[in-house]
Design an enzyme around this catalytic site. Structure first.
Site, PDB file in Angstrom:
ATOM      1  N   HIS A  61      76.446  59.929 -15.689  1.00 13.30           N
ATOM      2  CA  HIS A  61      75.403  60.893 -15.344  1.00 13.30           C
ATOM      3  C   HIS A  61      74.018  60.369 -15.727  1.00 13.30           C
ATOM      4  O   HIS A  61      73.073  61.149 -15.817  1.00 13.30           O
ATOM      5  CB  HIS A  61      75.664  62.221 -16.049  1.00 13.30           C
ATOM      6  CG  HIS A  61      77.050  62.732 -15.874  1.00 13.30           C
ATOM      7  ND1 HIS A  61      77.567  63.023 -14.635  1.00 13.30           N
ATOM      8  CD2 HIS A  61      78.051  62.956 -16.770  1.00 13.30           C
ATOM      9  CE1 HIS A  61      78.820  63.430 -14.763  1.00 13.30           C
ATOM     10  NE2 HIS A  61      79.139  63.400 -16.052  1.00 13.30           N
ATOM     11  N   HIS A 216      81.350  65.764 -11.467  1.00  8.17           N
ATOM     12  CA  HIS A 216      82.507  64.906 -11.732  1.00  8.17           C
ATOM     13  C   HIS A 216      83.331  64.720 -10.459  1.00  8.17           C
ATOM     14  O   HIS A 216      84.535  64.545 -10.509  1.00  8.17           O
ATOM     15  CB  HIS A 216      83.384  65.518 -12.833  1.00  8.17           C
ATOM     16  CG  HIS A 216      82.670  65.672 -14.138  1.00  8.17           C
ATOM     17  ND1 HIS A 216      82.638  66.854 -14.834  1.00  8.17           N
ATOM     18  CD2 HIS A 216      81.934  64.798 -14.854  1.00  8.17           C
ATOM     19  CE1 HIS A 216      81.915  66.708 -15.935  1.00  8.17           C
ATOM     20  NE2 HIS A 216      81.484  65.455 -15.973  1.00  8.17           N
ATOM     21  N   THR A 470      50.669  26.897  15.282  1.00 12.36           N
ATOM     22  CA  THR A 470      49.989  28.104  15.743  1.00 12.36           C
ATOM     23  C   THR A 470      48.788  27.688  16.592  1.00 12.36           C
ATOM     24  O   THR A 470      48.540  26.502  16.812  1.00 12.36           O
ATOM     25  CB  THR A 470      49.479  28.954  14.562  1.00 12.36           C
ATOM     26  OG1 THR A 470      48.405  28.248  13.918  1.00 12.36           O
ATOM     27  CG2 THR A 470      50.585  29.237  13.559  1.00 12.36           C
TER      28      THR A 470
END
Length: 546
Positions: A61, A216, A470
């Site tokens: 938890h 649970h 590029t």
């Protein structure tokens, strides 16, 4: 491997050790008693004047319960195995480690194992002479007829109230009463899209959403079919009794598997539906009382009075406790957007207009060829992108909206056109080129130097260099030739050579081609470099015929 765990048997010990490496806690050195305690606490020192507050239960938890250890909250937590209560001996050892003359309070979630084991440990501790009080939290409202409602995230509000009262020096009776009063007022309800996955097991299959799942992995009270986050919150609030007035404290808990984006949307829905004026304090949204990786959330409400708000807002050194937030109306402001500058208000030059039209027409007519190149190394739209910019320039020329007779103004206007008319990164990069060049042209009407300055800004923001396959592979050598005083023909030759060289570059350093396998690039000219080469060739040809 589906989860970042080591051996399931070591899960609890390792997660406590991880916490202890940065939090101010100390751990018991015995595996049979997994106790985490404030490192600044000693029962014969602090425990003489201050009540110890102890909680715990099954693990899985997190951050509850060890994450809430610290001054102003828990003194210690006793951890069991995943979804299993710690044993009586472990709990009793925790009491002995913490409890001094002022006594201790055990905060117990209402599950049979926790209730019995903590209860027996309390009785045995009293037999040994310790002052021990207990409070059982049963905040789950999923099963209204259940004789023993479960303890959920509301337990954390009880921790905070008790820790605050203990920290200020209240005696055991007062701490116990404050915790009991909060436990009686708080109520919680959750919804989940999936159950939790236990360590060492396969991930749970997605299943129909359920309302009122236990932490649970207990089944929900019923299956539901919310079609949105808003609807999910509506159904949870209805199960909570549809509270319609405040003031409320709202705790929004992530059961473990919700993304932060989901939690903020759920928070918005909660505040809209409860009414922002009715919620005076917000705890979360965050993971507070989880169920491993359960994809769900829970809402906890309790009434807000002055004493409750004071306790919840009080500072604590518990690492997992979030700073509560006050709720207020959304404040807005009106942003200032860029105003499109008036185009074409400067001087006009017919010869310059004809030259620009020639260059734009070259790009427009190259659309198909550039698209075909790009289809081999990218997404096939380079030609369409350059053509869109070219058409915008041609239309601006027809409408007399380009100041062709003023260098700096013309460059700035072209920069705005490229940014708005061209898609993708090419338009932004060319806009950066021309916008930066415009600033240099304000100082000197030297186009090569201005373009070189623009190229530097393109590289700064775009990250590409010459050799990265590029448009820069053609643009940089062409502009350099002009800066060095060479002719337009030499610049065109440099651009063409740079573009052709990209066909032998098997690895791209930027752009979409960088995501393409090397063999797919072999022999293919970069479409951006090809566009630049065609522009300079048209420029040189126009110069020869001028």
């Amino acid at each position: 491997m589906h989860r970042f765990y080591n051996h399931p048997d070591n899960l609890v010990s390792e997660l406590l050790e991880g916490l202890a490496m940065s939090a101010a806690i100390t751990l018991s050195d015995h595996r049979d008693a997994r106790i985490a305690m404030r490192s600044d606490w000693h029962p014969e020192r602090e425990g003489r004047q201050q009540v110890a507050v102890i909680s715990g239960g099954g693990s899985g938890h997190e951050p509850a319960h060890a994450g809430f250890i610290g001054q102003g909250m828990l003194t210690a937590a006793v951890a069991g195995d995943v979804f299993a209560s710690p044993g009586v001996e472990a709990i009793l050892a925790g009491i002995r480690a913490c409890c001094g003359e002022a006594g201790c309070l055990l905060i117990i979630k209402n599950y049979t194992g926790d209730r019995l084991n903590f209860g027996l440990a309390a009785e045995r501790a009293r037999e040994e002479g310790f002052q021990v009080a207990t409070v059982i939290v049963a905040d789950d409202v999923a099963l209204p007829e259940a004789p023993q409602p479960r303890g959920l995230a509301g337990t954390l509000l009880v921790h905070k109230i008790a820790g605050y009262r203990a920290d200020r020096g209240d005696d055991l009776e007062a701490v116990h009463k404050a915790a009991s009063d909060m436990a009686a007022r708080v109520r919680s309800m959750g919804m989940a899209l999936s159950s939790a996955t236990l360590p060492g097991q396969e991930a749970s299959a997605r299943r129909t959403p359920e309302l009122g799942l236990g932490i649970h992995n207990e089944p929900g009270v019923r299956q539901v079919t919310p079609d949105s986050a808003d609807e999910a919150v509506t159904q949870v609030l209805e199960a909570l009794g549809r509270p319609d007035h405040g003031p409320w404290v709202l705790l929004l808990n992530n059961l473990g598997g919700c993304a932060p984006q989901e939690m903020q949307i759920l928070k918005r829905a909660c505040l809209e539906q409860l009414g922002r004026d009715n919620v005076v304090l917000m705890v979360g949204p965050t993971a507070l009382m989880t169920s491993l990786d359960m994809h769900g959330f829970s809402i906890t409400l309790t009434s807000a009075d002055e004493a409750t708000l004071e306790a919840l807002n009080a500072p604590t050194q518990a690492p997992a406790w979030p700073t509560p937030q006050t709720v207020h109306a959304i404040e807005t402001f009106s942003p200032r957007f860029s105003q499109r500058p008036p185009l074409g208000e400067g001087r006009h030059n017919d010869d310059r207009s004809q030259l620009i039209a020639r260059l734009a027409t070259t790009l427009r007519d190259s659309e198909q060829a550039l698209d075909e190149l790009d289809a081999r190394v990218g997404d096939g739209d380079a030609g369409a992108t350059f053509a869109a910019g070219a058409r915008a320039v041609l239309k601006a020329l027809d409408d007399k909206r380009l100041s062709t007779g003023e260098d700096a103004r013309l460059a700035s206007e072209l920069g705005h056109l490229f940014a708005t008319a061209m898609g993708g990164s090419s338009g932004v990069l060319l806009s950066i080129l021309m916008t930066s060049a415009a600033q240099r042209l304000e100082e000197s009407a030297d186009w090569p130097t201005a373009l070189q300055a623009g190229i530097e800004r393109m590289q700064h923001y775009g990250g590409a260099q010459q050799g990265d396959r590029t448009m820069l592979d053609a643009l940089i050598p062409a502009v350099k030739a002009l800066v060095d005083g060479q002719s337009l023909e030499a610049a065109a030759d440099a651009a063409r050579s740079g573009a052709d060289d990209t066909a032998s570059m098997r690895k791209a350093g930027a752009g979409r081609s960088s995501l393409v396998p090397e063999q797919a690039l072999d022999g293919v000219v970069d479409p951006g470099a090809e566009a630049v080469a065609r522009l300079f060739e048209a420029l040189a040809d126009q110069g020869r015929h001028a």
